[in-house]
Design a protein around this motif. Structure first.
Motif, PDB file in Angstrom:
ATOM      1  N   SER A  81      33.538   6.336  46.983  1.00 51.45           N
ATOM      2  CA  SER A  81      32.533   6.587  48.022  1.00 51.45           C
ATOM      3  C   SER A  81      31.699   5.321  48.156  1.00 51.45           C
ATOM      4  CB  SER A  81      31.630   7.752  47.628  1.00 51.45           C
ATOM      5  OG  SER A  81      30.882   7.401  46.482  1.00 51.45           O
ATOM      6  N   LEU A  82      30.966   5.185  49.250  1.00 53.46           N
ATOM      7  CA  LEU A  82      30.113   4.006  49.420  1.00 53.46           C
ATOM      8  C   LEU A  82      29.128   3.880  48.254  1.00 53.46           C
ATOM      9  CD1 LEU A  82      29.413   4.073  53.280  1.00 53.46           C
ATOM     10  CD2 LEU A  82      30.890   2.488  52.025  1.00 53.46           C
ATOM     11  N   ASN A  83      28.576   5.043  47.816  1.00 57.14           N
ATOM     12  CA  ASN A  83      27.639   5.023  46.687  1.00 57.14           C
ATOM     13  C   ASN A  83      28.291   4.500  45.412  1.00 57.14           C
ATOM     14  OD1 ASN A  83      25.148   5.968  47.720  1.00 57.14           O
ATOM     15  ND2 ASN A  83      25.924   8.073  47.763  1.00 57.14           N
ATOM     16  N   GLU A  84      29.487   5.030  45.110  1.00 54.91           N
ATOM     17  CA  GLU A  84      30.167   4.636  43.871  1.00 54.91           C
ATOM     18  C   GLU A  84      30.558   3.165  43.902  1.00 54.91           C
ATOM     19  OE1 GLU A  84      30.931   6.365  41.005  1.00 54.91           O
ATOM     20  OE2 GLU A  84      29.619   7.952  41.760  1.00 54.91           O
ATOM     21  N   VAL A  85      31.027   2.723  45.067  1.00 52.08           N
ATOM     22  CA  VAL A  85      31.437   1.326  45.186  1.00 52.08           C
ATOM     23  C   VAL A  85      30.231   0.403  45.020  1.00 52.08           C
ATOM     24  CG1 VAL A  85      32.384  -0.416  46.770  1.00 52.08           C
ATOM     25  CG2 VAL A  85      33.469   1.835  46.582  1.00 52.08           C
ATOM     26  N   ALA A  86      29.111   0.795  45.634  1.00 52.76           N
ATOM     27  CA  ALA A  86      27.883  -0.009  45.496  1.00 52.76           C
ATOM     28  C   ALA A  86      27.490  -0.114  44.030  1.00 52.76           C
ATOM     29  CB  ALA A  86      26.757   0.607  46.328  1.00 52.76           C
ATOM     30  N   ALA A  87      27.520   1.036  43.326  1.00 52.67           N
ATOM     31  CA  ALA A  87      27.143   1.033  41.906  1.00 52.67           C
ATOM     32  C   ALA A  87      28.110   0.164  41.105  1.00 52.67           C
ATOM     33  CB  ALA A  87      27.135   2.468  41.368  1.00 52.67           C
ATOM     34  N   GLU A  88      29.413   0.299  41.370  1.00 52.77           N
ATOM     35  CA  GLU A  88      30.426  -0.460  40.628  1.00 52.77           C
ATOM     36  C   GLU A  88      30.286  -1.961  40.882  1.00 52.77           C
ATOM     37  OE1 GLU A  88      32.800   0.592  38.456  1.00 52.77           O
ATOM     38  OE2 GLU A  88      33.628  -1.438  38.245  1.00 52.77           O
ATOM     39  N   ALA A  89      29.971  -2.321  42.139  1.00 51.60           N
ATOM     40  CA  ALA A  89      29.843  -3.742  42.483  1.00 51.60           C
ATOM     41  C   ALA A  89      28.458  -4.288  42.128  1.00 51.60           C
ATOM     42  CB  ALA A  89      30.136  -3.953  43.971  1.00 51.60           C
ATOM     43  N   GLY A  90      27.548  -3.396  41.738  1.00 51.93           N
ATOM     44  CA  GLY A  90      26.205  -3.827  41.366  1.00 51.93           C
ATOM     45  C   GLY A  90      25.364  -4.287  42.543  1.00 51.93           C
ATOM     46  N   ILE A  91      25.607  -3.684  43.712  1.00 46.02           N
ATOM     47  CA  ILE A  91      24.812  -4.008  44.904  1.00 46.02           C
ATOM     48  C   ILE A  91      24.335  -2.710  45.548  1.00 46.02           C
ATOM     49  CG2 ILE A  91      26.004  -6.209  45.350  1.00 46.02           C
ATOM     50  CD1 ILE A  91      27.806  -4.812  47.308  1.00 46.02           C
ATOM     51  N   SER A  92      23.511  -2.824  46.582  1.00 48.94           N
ATOM     52  CA  SER A  92      22.994  -1.613  47.216  1.00 48.94           C
ATOM     53  C   SER A  92      24.019  -1.053  48.212  1.00 48.94           C
ATOM     54  CB  SER A  92      21.690  -1.925  47.953  1.00 48.94           C
ATOM     55  OG  SER A  92      21.985  -2.659  49.127  1.00 48.94           O
ATOM     56  N   LYS A  93      23.879   0.237  48.481  1.00 44.98           N
ATOM     57  CA  LYS A  93      24.757   0.873  49.459  1.00 44.98           C
ATOM     58  C   LYS A  93      24.620   0.197  50.831  1.00 44.98           C
ATOM     59  CE  LYS A  93      25.688   5.373  51.568  1.00 44.98           C
ATOM     60  NZ  LYS A  93      25.249   6.785  51.651  1.00 44.98           N
ATOM     61  N   GLY A  94      23.379  -0.154  51.169  1.00 45.02           N
ATOM     62  CA  GLY A  94      23.148  -0.812  52.452  1.00 45.02           C
ATOM     63  C   GLY A  94      23.896  -2.140  52.558  1.00 45.02           C
ATOM     64  N   PHE A  95      23.984  -2.815  51.427  1.00 48.14           N
ATOM     65  CA  PHE A  95      24.690  -4.096  51.388  1.00 48.14           C
ATOM     66  C   PHE A  95      26.191  -3.881  51.632  1.00 48.14           C
ATOM     67  CE2 PHE A  95      24.926  -8.409  49.254  1.00 48.14           C
ATOM     68  CZ  PHE A  95      24.052  -8.996  50.153  1.00 48.14           C
ATOM     69  N   VAL A  96      26.759  -2.831  51.015  1.00 50.62           N
ATOM     70  CA  VAL A  96      28.174  -2.500  51.262  1.00 50.62           C
ATOM     71  C   VAL A  96      28.367  -2.231  52.754  1.00 50.62           C
ATOM     72  CG1 VAL A  96      30.057  -0.875  50.791  1.00 50.62           C
ATOM     73  CG2 VAL A  96      28.499  -1.538  48.938  1.00 50.62           C
ATOM     74  N   GLN A  97      27.439  -1.472  53.311  1.00 53.21           N
ATOM     75  CA  GLN A  97      27.544  -1.117  54.741  1.00 53.21           C
ATOM     76  C   GLN A  97      27.371  -2.332  55.644  1.00 53.21           C
ATOM     77  OE1 GLN A  97      24.636   2.058  54.346  1.00 53.21           O
ATOM     78  NE2 GLN A  97      26.174   3.564  55.000  1.00 53.21           N
ATOM     79  N   HIS A  98      26.676  -3.330  55.146  1.00 56.22           N
ATOM     80  CA  HIS A  98      26.541  -4.580  55.906  1.00 56.22           C
ATOM     81  C   HIS A  98      27.909  -5.238  56.070  1.00 56.22           C
ATOM     82  CE1 HIS A  98      24.918  -8.378  57.318  1.00 56.22           C
ATOM     83  NE2 HIS A  98      25.567  -9.003  56.352  1.00 56.22           N
ATOM     84  N   TYR A  99      28.770  -5.101  55.056  1.00 53.27           N
ATOM     85  CA  TYR A  99      30.079  -5.757  55.096  1.00 53.27           C
ATOM     86  C   TYR A  99      31.177  -4.868  55.662  1.00 53.27           C
ATOM     87  CZ  TYR A  99      28.081  -9.664  52.661  1.00 53.27           C
ATOM     88  OH  TYR A  99      27.312 -10.744  52.352  1.00 53.27           O
ATOM     89  N   PHE A 100      30.991  -3.563  55.522  1.00 51.84           N
ATOM     90  CA  PHE A 100      32.015  -2.629  56.021  1.00 51.84           C
ATOM     91  C   PHE A 100      31.336  -1.508  56.790  1.00 51.84           C
ATOM     92  CE2 PHE A 100      33.983  -4.527  52.233  1.00 51.84           C
ATOM     93  CZ  PHE A 100      35.118  -5.067  52.824  1.00 51.84           C
ATOM     94  N   ALA A 101      31.748  -1.338  58.040  1.00 52.16           N
ATOM     95  CA  ALA A 101      31.098  -0.343  58.890  1.00 52.16           C
ATOM     96  C   ALA A 101      31.386   1.083  58.430  1.00 52.16           C
ATOM     97  CB  ALA A 101      31.557  -0.532  60.337  1.00 52.16           C
ATOM     98  N   SER A 102      32.511   1.267  57.725  1.00 53.29           N
ATOM     99  CA  SER A 102      32.865   2.631  57.302  1.00 53.29           C
ATOM    100  C   SER A 102      33.690   2.579  56.022  1.00 53.29           C
ATOM    101  CB  SER A 102      33.686   3.319  58.384  1.00 53.29           C
ATOM    102  OG  SER A 102      34.944   2.670  58.505  1.00 53.29           O
TER     103      SER A 102
END
Lengths: 195, 195
Positions: B31-52
């Motif tokens: 999930s976006l949340n899990e990926v953010a946690a695993e990558a050590g960045i914020s969910k918003g940052f993940v969404q900045h790079y990937f729209a979905s």
């Protein structure tokens, strides 16, 4: 015990709903809500039969490939023709076999994390491998097999080949005809050319 | 273009997080949340790079097996030894190859639903198959192959076999040694016994 029968029947219906969802979109799609909707019952009803999603998945795993095991138990042609029939039956060539393959793939990652599901996979695989080995041994006794072929070893090789071919057909690497052609090519190498 | 480089670097880090989660618990866990946690960045940052989530999964799929393709591009021993090396390298025998196999399995169901991911799978598979076919053709020219063996057909058969053996090793149907033994058994059947 009509109540017990009804209980098992209902659990079977829920497992069937899990399999349909897993075949369609993987275990990702399998939530209590989705299963309830697919089975046409309430979420509370699903929870009445399964205390958790994990319990539901474990039960559904025990219902995988039931059709195949029944077919093996009912008997296949012995020897060389039986081997080919069984191997081709394992390929995802019709909708039922395709769904079986999709569901098995969907459960694969889960099996790696859950010893109970892994154990069920191994038992099922062992039963099919033993059936293939027995048919190969019969083929050898009929003089249809290259004498140096070891039935148990060859059964393991053939099942790995068919499993890989199944994925190749699903993913469009190979047509059904090509996959069957590769099974026949392999069988031609291990079967005796003349009696 | 430092900004562009940074962008690709960040997307690569996110894809690596997707792969680690997929290897550990399948796409279910992505999930976006899990990926953010695993990558050590914020969910918003993940969404900045990937729209979905879908876009993120598609990008992650393009990064699968990069190591293998690099290795093939860099060159393998030619002929018969190269074939065996490559086939054994495809088995999940060390942690990196095991993770590759788990991630590929996790993406398999998704590939069946998503033509873009399926296309990437097919391209990758085609590259490996062509490499194996070229090595088999070289082995044939060296007089190391049974003359009736068709390199392209045999490459497809070998890759299906290794794919099935990989799952068999993951699921504990076979030990690493048994899987390598079955590859060697198959290779012994298609290689010339004497020069």
């Amino acid at each position: 015990m009509p109540k017990r029968v009804d209980h098992e029947h209902r659990r079977g219906q829920i497992a069937a709903a899990v399999r349909r969802i897993a075949a369609d979109r993987g275990l990702e799609g399998v939530s209590l809500n989705e299963v309830a909707a697919e089975a046409g019952i309430s979420k509370g009803f699903v929870q009445h039969y399964f205390a958790s999603r994990d319990e539901m998945l474990r039960y559904a795993a025990t219902t995988l490939r039931g059709g195949l095991e029944e077919r093996i138990a009912a008997g296949l042609p012995s020897g060389k023709p039986g081997v080919r029939d069984l191997l081709v039956a394992l390929l995802p060539l019709d909708e039922a076999a395709r769904d079986d393959a999709l569901v098995a793939n969907a459960f694969l990652m889960r099996a790696l994390k859950d010893p109970e599901i892994a154990g069920h996979f191994r038992t099922g695989h062992g039963a099919v491998r033993d059936a293939v080995a027995a048919m190969l041994a019969a083929a050898r006794d009929d003089g249809d097999l290259v004498p140096t072929v070891d039935p148990a070893t060859e059964a393991a090789l053939l099942l790995a080949l068919v499993s890989g071919l199944g994925d190749a057909v699903l993913l469009g690497y190979q047509s059904s005809e090509e996959a069957i052609g590769l099974i026949d090519l392999h069988l031609s190498r291990i079967t005796a050319r003349e009696r």
